[in-house]
Structure formats: C-alpha cells, structure tokens
Design an enzyme around this catalytic site. Structure first.
Site, PDB file in Angstrom:
ATOM      1  N   LYS A   1       0.848  -1.209   0.000  1.00 58.93           N
ATOM      2  CA  LYS A   1       0.000   0.000   0.000  1.00 58.93           C
ATOM      3  C   LYS A   1       0.868   1.239   0.000  1.00 58.93           C
ATOM      4  CE  LYS A   1       0.878   1.291   4.472  1.00 58.93           C
ATOM      5  NZ  LYS A   1       1.692   2.442   4.824  1.00 58.93           N
TER       6      LYS A   1
ATOM      7  N   ASP B   1      -2.726  -1.898   9.732  1.00 56.01           N
ATOM      8  CA  ASP B   1      -2.858  -1.917   8.270  1.00 56.01           C
ATOM      9  C   ASP B   1      -3.412  -3.246   7.747  1.00 56.01           C
ATOM     10  OD1 ASP B   1      -1.714   0.596   8.242  1.00 56.01           O
ATOM     11  OD2 ASP B   1       0.292  -0.127   7.714  1.00 56.01           O
TER      12      ASP B   1
ATOM     13  N   GLY C   1       4.318  -4.442   4.248  1.00 54.92           N
ATOM     14  CA  GLY C   1       4.682  -5.803   3.818  1.00 54.92           C
ATOM     15  C   GLY C   1       4.271  -6.860   4.831  1.00 54.92           C
TER      16      GLY C   1
ATOM     17  N   ALA D   1       0.550  -7.261   4.797  1.00 53.08           N
ATOM     18  CA  ALA D   1       0.100  -8.020   3.621  1.00 53.08           C
ATOM     19  C   ALA D   1       0.214  -9.517   3.902  1.00 53.08           C
ATOM     20  CB  ALA D   1       0.942  -7.635   2.400  1.00 53.08           C
TER      21      ALA D   1
ATOM     22  N   GLY E   1       7.597   0.931   4.795  1.00 56.01           N
ATOM     23  CA  GLY E   1       6.418   1.801   4.858  1.00 56.01           C
ATOM     24  C   GLY E   1       5.361   1.410   3.849  1.00 56.01           C
TER      25      GLY E   1
HETATM   26  P1  ATP Z   1       3.977  -0.474   7.839  1.00 62.78           P
HETATM   27  O1  ATP Z   1       3.977   0.202   6.516  1.00 62.78           O
HETATM   28  O2  ATP Z   1       2.777  -1.368   8.050  1.00 62.78           O
HETATM   29  O3  ATP Z   1       4.258   0.405   8.991  1.00 62.78           O
HETATM   30  P2  ATP Z   1       6.464  -1.565   6.998  1.00 62.78           P
HETATM   31  O4  ATP Z   1       6.053  -1.914   5.620  1.00 62.78           O
HETATM   32  O5  ATP Z   1       7.266  -0.330   7.221  1.00 62.78           O
HETATM   33  O6  ATP Z   1       5.162  -1.519   7.884  1.00 62.78           O
HETATM   34  P3  ATP Z   1       7.157  -4.297   7.408  1.00 62.78           P
HETATM   35  O7  ATP Z   1       7.756  -4.712   6.108  1.00 62.78           O
HETATM   36  O8  ATP Z   1       5.761  -4.722   7.682  1.00 62.78           O
HETATM   37  O9  ATP Z   1       7.273  -2.721   7.592  1.00 62.78           O
HETATM   38  O10 ATP Z   1       8.147  -4.810   8.540  1.00 62.78           O
HETATM   39  C1  ATP Z   1       8.303  -4.205   9.795  1.00 62.78           C
HETATM   40  C2  ATP Z   1       9.001  -5.211  10.718  1.00 62.78           C
HETATM   41  O11 ATP Z   1       8.075  -6.260  11.004  1.00 62.78           O
HETATM   42  C3  ATP Z   1      10.197  -5.888  10.091  1.00 62.78           C
HETATM   43  O12 ATP Z   1      11.383  -5.216  10.422  1.00 62.78           O
HETATM   44  C4  ATP Z   1      10.163  -7.299  10.641  1.00 62.78           C
HETATM   45  O13 ATP Z   1      11.058  -7.465  11.714  1.00 62.78           O
HETATM   46  C5  ATP Z   1       8.760  -7.497  11.192  1.00 62.78           C
HETATM   47  N1  ATP Z   1       7.973  -8.540  10.488  1.00 62.78           N
HETATM   48  C6  ATP Z   1       7.195  -9.475  11.075  1.00 62.78           C
HETATM   49  N2  ATP Z   1       6.598 -10.263  10.161  1.00 62.78           N
HETATM   50  C7  ATP Z   1       6.989  -9.828   8.958  1.00 62.78           C
HETATM   51  C8  ATP Z   1       6.708 -10.248   7.632  1.00 62.78           C
HETATM   52  N3  ATP Z   1       5.904 -11.276   7.364  1.00 62.78           N
HETATM   53  N4  ATP Z   1       7.267  -9.557   6.625  1.00 62.78           N
HETATM   54  C9  ATP Z   1       8.064  -8.493   6.885  1.00 62.78           C
HETATM   55  N5  ATP Z   1       8.395  -8.079   8.128  1.00 62.78           N
HETATM   56  C10 ATP Z   1       7.863  -8.726   9.162  1.00 62.78           C
END
Ligand code: ATP
Length: 301
Positions: free
Chosen positions: A13, A140, A105, A108, A102
């Site tokens: 997103k 999210d 991931g 998702a 951000g």
């Molecule tokens: P958001 O945009 O929802 O704030 P993000 O996209 O910045 O999140 P993510 O990729 O969701 O960040 O990852 C944040 C942290 O969550 C990672 O550093 C990781 O340690 C942890 N994590 C737990 N499960 C997962 C997963 N399935 N995929 C990615 N990271 C994960």
C-alpha cells in the site's frame, strides 16, 4: 494423501493522505488516511503440516523473522485459537514488498495468511469476522485484506471504501536501510514538541481527485504527516524526492513511515522513464514500477 498447498497474494500500500492526530491513551496515534493498494505483492503459500514452520524468499529476507513473531504465523495462530483449529502448517512467503519500507509488507503477509487459513479450514466466516482478527494483528492488516482505495480512521483499521476511477501509475524508490515505524512516530512527536510542523488537513479534496482519475489533480494533494519525521531520520531521502521530480514525476512522497519514496506519474511510460532515471542517479537501492488501485488479499487459482 499429499496435502494441497494454497497460495494467497496480497498487495503493498501507499498512503495518498496520512494525517496523524494526537496520541491516544493506548499509545497509538489517531489517524485519518487514504490508502491505495499497489501492484507490488507478497505471495503466501500455506501447506498443512505437522508443525508451524516459516520459509521466506525474495526481497529483504534477512530482516524477516522466521519465528512465531512473523505476522503471518501470528495470523494463523490467532485464527486457529479463535476457531479451535490446529495451527500446524508450513508457511512459505515470497516477498516482493520491501521490508520495513512503509508499504505494509508484514501486514500483507498477515492478511494473506488469514484468508489462506480460513479458506484451507473451510471456515464459514464473513469479512467482518476476518476484519476483527485482522485489526488485532496490526493497524494496516484490514486494509491489506480489502485493497483498492479506502479511507482509514482510528489507527487506520476502520475502513470506508473510496471511489477511484482509472489507474494511477507509480514509481517506487526502495531505500538501502529500512525505518522502524515506532521510531518514525517517536520522531514526529519530538518534532511536534519542538515546534508545530504543518499538518495534513481534510482528505476531501484528495478523495475527489482520486474519484476523478486525474493524476494531475491528485499530485499536488498527496500529503504525509510522517514525511518530516522520516526525512529527519534519513536526510538523504530529500535528494531521492528531488531526483524523482527532476526525472518527470508529477509528485513524490514518502510512503507511510518510509523510507520508500512513491512517485505519482502521468502514465505507465512516464513511470518507467522516472524509474530508469532514479536508478541511474544512485539515490536509492532499487526501483519498482507499480499501478493502483488493485484488490486486497486474493486466493491464487
Ligand atoms: P507499515 O507500513 O505497516 O508500517 P512496513 O512496511 O514499514 O510496515 P514491514 O515490512 O511490515 O514494515 O516490517 C516491519 C518489521 O516487522 C520488520 O522489520 C520485521 O522485523 C517485522 N515482520 C514481522 N513479520 C513480517 C513479515 N511477514 N514480513 C516483513 N516483516 C515482518
């Protein structure tokens, strides 16, 4: 009998509008946000097994936990507890969404695992029940289930679908280092104590622009209250944002808590051109081209 695997695809997103309000008693900030789901995906495959195991491949694997803290595993366990099922299964995650970028991931993966487990177990539950479990896993996660374009309030988990006409074209600049979402919120709190950085107003004009399908109308309305905090923690992102505009993007914005920068472009061809220039300018780790809106978590036939 050999267990049949089931694959669910869930989108990244971008927040077209992210207004961060006051901190609530539970520690979360009150948000008014407009999400759009993009054609950048993680695929989560579930296979019934005799233990709950995780296997991750693709984008940023070294930063993704393969223990029970992984959001996909937490999703399976939460659903199993609620509906009295056995959570044992093999979870394979093929990551296409940047980690800690951000772009939701982890959310998702949680959404994909929820839909996948509910389908595998043949649970007769509605979207409302799934949304309720989703909201306990992360702010999210409900949006990752629904996709398309939506207005989110509360922590972002209360959703109202938004009308979007046509297709918007994006170039994404992925950063070398991730940013922790809680750290970015803490930095925003610090900046707000020190002064009062401008805040996003009402999303009404932006919602009308999304409904019009006109990227030129949408571009000047993109706004993110977390951008100042993300730039404060990673000042190099200013150069990335500038480079995207110089390359011909209509607008550039930090996606959610960053550090991915999302550039809205006038066409699919422009998005490729902007990506090529950004890659050549050395202002990011890598680039992706995506379009939105796309559906939320979907079982892959
Ligand atoms: P958001 O945009 O929802 O704030 P993000 O996209 O910045 O999140 P993510 O990729 O969701 O960040 O990852 C944040 C942290 O969550 C990672 O550093 C990781 O340690 C942890 N994590 C737990 N499960 C997962 C997963 N399935 N995929 C990615 N990271 C994960």
């Amino acid at each position: 009998m050999v267990p049949t695997p089931l694959t669910v695809r869930a989108p990244a997103k971008v927040n077209l509008h992210l207004g961060v309000g006051e901190v609530r008693p539970d520690g979360f900030h009150e948000l008014v946000t407009v999400f759009q789901a993009l054609s950048l995906h993680d695929d989560v495959t579930l296979t019934p097994s005799d233990a709950l195991t995780l296997h991750v491949t693709g984008e940023g694997v070294r930063d993704v936990p393969t223990d029970p803290t992984n959001l996909a595993a937490r999703a399976v366990v939460a659903l199993a507890e609620r509906y009295g099922r056995d959570p044992n299964m093999r979870i394979d995650i093929a990551k296409g969404i940047p980690v800690a970028g951000g772009m939701a991931g982890g959310s998702a993966d949680a959404a994909a695992a929820l839909l996948g487990a509910a389908t595998l177990w043949g649970l007769e539950i509605g979207r409302d029940d799934l949304d309720e479990v989703a909201a306990t896993l992360g702010s999210d996660v409900p949006f990752s289930l629904h996709g398309h374009t939506a207005l989110g309030t509360g922590r972002g988990e209360r959703l109202i679908p938004a009308l979007a006409r046509g297709e918007f074209h994006w170039t994404l600049a992925l950063a070398r280092e991730g940013l922790s979402t809680p750290a970015v919120y803490r930095e925003l709190d610090r900046l707000r104590e020190a002064g009062d950085p401008p805040r996003a107003g009402s999303p009404d004009a932006l919602l009308a622009a999304v409904a019009s399908g006109d990227p030129h109308r949408l571009a000047p309305l993109l706004t993110n209250d977390l951008q100042a905090a993300a730039l404060s923690l990673q000042p190099g992102l200013r150069r990335t944002l500038r480079a995207g505009i110089e390359a011909g993007a209509l607008a550039g914005i930090v996606s959610g808590s960053g550090p991915t920068c999302a550039f809205l472009c006038a066409s699919a061809d422009d998005a490729v051109d902007v990506g090529t220039e950004l890659a050549g300018a050395g202002v990011c780790r890598t680039v992706r081209v995506a379009s939105g809106p796309v559906p939320g978590a979907t079982v892959v036939p």
